[in-house]
Design a protein around this motif. Sequence first.
Motif, short mmCIF file in Angstrom:
data_model
loop_
_atom_site.label_atom_id
_atom_site.label_comp_id
_atom_site.label_asym_id
_atom_site.label_seq_id
_atom_site.Cartn_x
_atom_site.Cartn_y
_atom_site.Cartn_z
N UNK A 63 39.61 42.11 41.98
CA UNK A 63 40.76 42.78 41.39
C UNK A 63 41.93 42.94 42.37
N UNK A 64 41.74 42.36 43.57
CA UNK A 64 42.80 42.36 44.59
C UNK A 64 43.31 43.78 44.88
N UNK A 65 42.35 44.69 45.10
CA UNK A 65 42.70 46.09 45.33
C UNK A 65 41.97 46.64 46.54
N UNK A 66 42.62 47.57 47.22
CA UNK A 66 41.93 48.34 48.26
C UNK A 66 41.27 49.53 47.60
N UNK A 67 39.97 49.67 47.77
CA UNK A 67 39.23 50.78 47.17
C UNK A 67 39.42 52.06 47.96
N UNK A 68 39.46 51.94 49.30
CA UNK A 68 39.65 53.14 50.11
C UNK A 68 40.01 52.75 51.53
N UNK A 69 40.55 53.71 52.25
CA UNK A 69 40.75 53.59 53.68
C UNK A 69 40.09 54.79 54.34
N UNK A 70 39.21 54.52 55.31
CA UNK A 70 38.55 55.61 56.02
C UNK A 70 39.49 56.18 57.07
N UNK A 81 29.36 44.38 51.05
CA UNK A 81 28.41 45.20 50.30
C UNK A 81 27.62 44.25 49.41
N UNK A 82 26.31 44.14 49.63
CA UNK A 82 25.52 43.08 48.99
C UNK A 82 25.38 43.26 47.48
N UNK A 83 25.47 44.48 47.01
CA UNK A 83 25.32 44.72 45.57
C UNK A 83 26.63 44.47 44.83
N UNK A 84 27.73 44.93 45.39
CA UNK A 84 29.00 44.92 44.65
C UNK A 84 29.93 43.77 45.02
N UNK A 85 29.59 42.99 46.06
CA UNK A 85 30.47 41.91 46.53
C UNK A 85 31.84 42.41 46.98
N UNK A 123 32.21 55.57 44.97
CA UNK A 123 33.67 55.67 44.81
C UNK A 123 34.40 54.89 45.90
N UNK A 124 33.72 54.66 47.03
CA UNK A 124 34.32 53.93 48.13
C UNK A 124 34.03 52.43 48.09
N UNK A 125 32.97 52.04 47.38
CA UNK A 125 32.51 50.64 47.47
C UNK A 125 32.40 49.91 46.13
N UNK A 126 32.35 50.63 45.03
CA UNK A 126 32.09 49.99 43.74
C UNK A 126 33.38 49.63 43.02
N UNK A 127 33.55 48.36 42.60
CA UNK A 127 34.75 48.00 41.84
C UNK A 127 34.68 48.56 40.43
N UNK A 128 35.83 48.87 39.87
CA UNK A 128 35.86 49.46 38.52
C UNK A 128 35.28 48.52 37.47
N UNK A 129 35.35 47.21 37.73
CA UNK A 129 34.89 46.23 36.76
C UNK A 129 33.39 45.99 36.83
N UNK A 130 32.71 46.59 37.82
CA UNK A 130 31.28 46.31 38.00
C UNK A 130 30.45 46.87 36.87
N UNK A 131 29.53 46.05 36.35
CA UNK A 131 28.59 46.49 35.34
C UNK A 131 29.15 46.56 33.94
#
Length: 337
Positions: free
Chosen positions: A275-282, A253-257, A329-337
């Motif tokens: 953050x070494x986390x899985x954000x989601x599984x489709x 994802x080019x915006x969120x890395x 919610x599927x692609x953005x890390x909590x630490x972003x911004x």
Amino acid sequence: NEYKSYLSMSSKVESQEFILNNPPKDGISNVTFGPNNFLLVSSWDSTTRLYDTMNNYLRTTFDHKDAVLDCSFITATTAIAGGLDGQLKIFDFNTGSDRIIGHHQAAIKCVEWNSEVNLAVTGSWDKFVKLWDPRACDCVHTSEHPDRIYTMGMTDEVMVVGTAGRRVLIWDIRNMKVGVSQRRESALKFMTRCIRCFPNKKGYVLSSCEGRVAVEYLDTNPDSQRKKYAFKCHRIKEEGMETIYPVNAISFHKKYNTFATGGCDGFVNIWDSENKKRLCQLHRLPTSISSLSFNEDGTMLAIASSYTYEFDDKEHPADQIYIRHVNDSETRPKSFG
């Protein structure tokens, strides 16, 4: 039987996704988004296809002599592709014409367009990476590698090449004549399947045929190297037995890395590497994930559901391309911004 139960379990289409009409008739080797949410697709059916995903429409098809293993946009109206016949071809969508730019002595496995130097880049099983000027149909640089080239990751001037023998070579594409910048060995014990570079150019992600992914950093400073790590993924436990699947595809994802991985288990996972986390599984798709591509603004993800013969030649679901509308919610890390 096993095939039918797997198919019924995984054939659903969720509300935020749809299946492209007129998919390739054989294995899908690559999907890549370009301008205007057009999607370029290469296939073992000896075609390169251009889709208008906004209207779910196959715009045009270009034929090759043999299976096509990779493809890339140059502009909104031109693209390149190569495959088993060793030919690098350029296509003009407006005129429907194609021409051969040049050749390798063996199959072309990787094809990229690099806008930093305005050159096409190919990697082949003949062990060579070549840079091409498509206007002149001329090879402007050739670099021999230690083994067959399996995958290439590229962001601006950074190029990371993965070969057989688990070797990784890092180049500055602006200074190829100077030679390779770094030589590394994969942190993973098994064959490299895919390498993709972070959009911020700090490193790259590498996947293997043995259900693992490595996050690596380009800076050789010890502080940076301490950040690297690897993790297990695309493994399924059933009745006390764990099945380990190859990880075929990576897309950033080019915006969120953040990045998505696709495996032979039919799952797509999206990861926050910092953050070494899985954000989601489709949800599970009908068969192996052979290729993935986020579009430019990261709101869509193209997913190739295409059996990659990891369990030899057996009955398998038809090749399909899913277009999924993804949200923060599927692609953005909590630490972003």
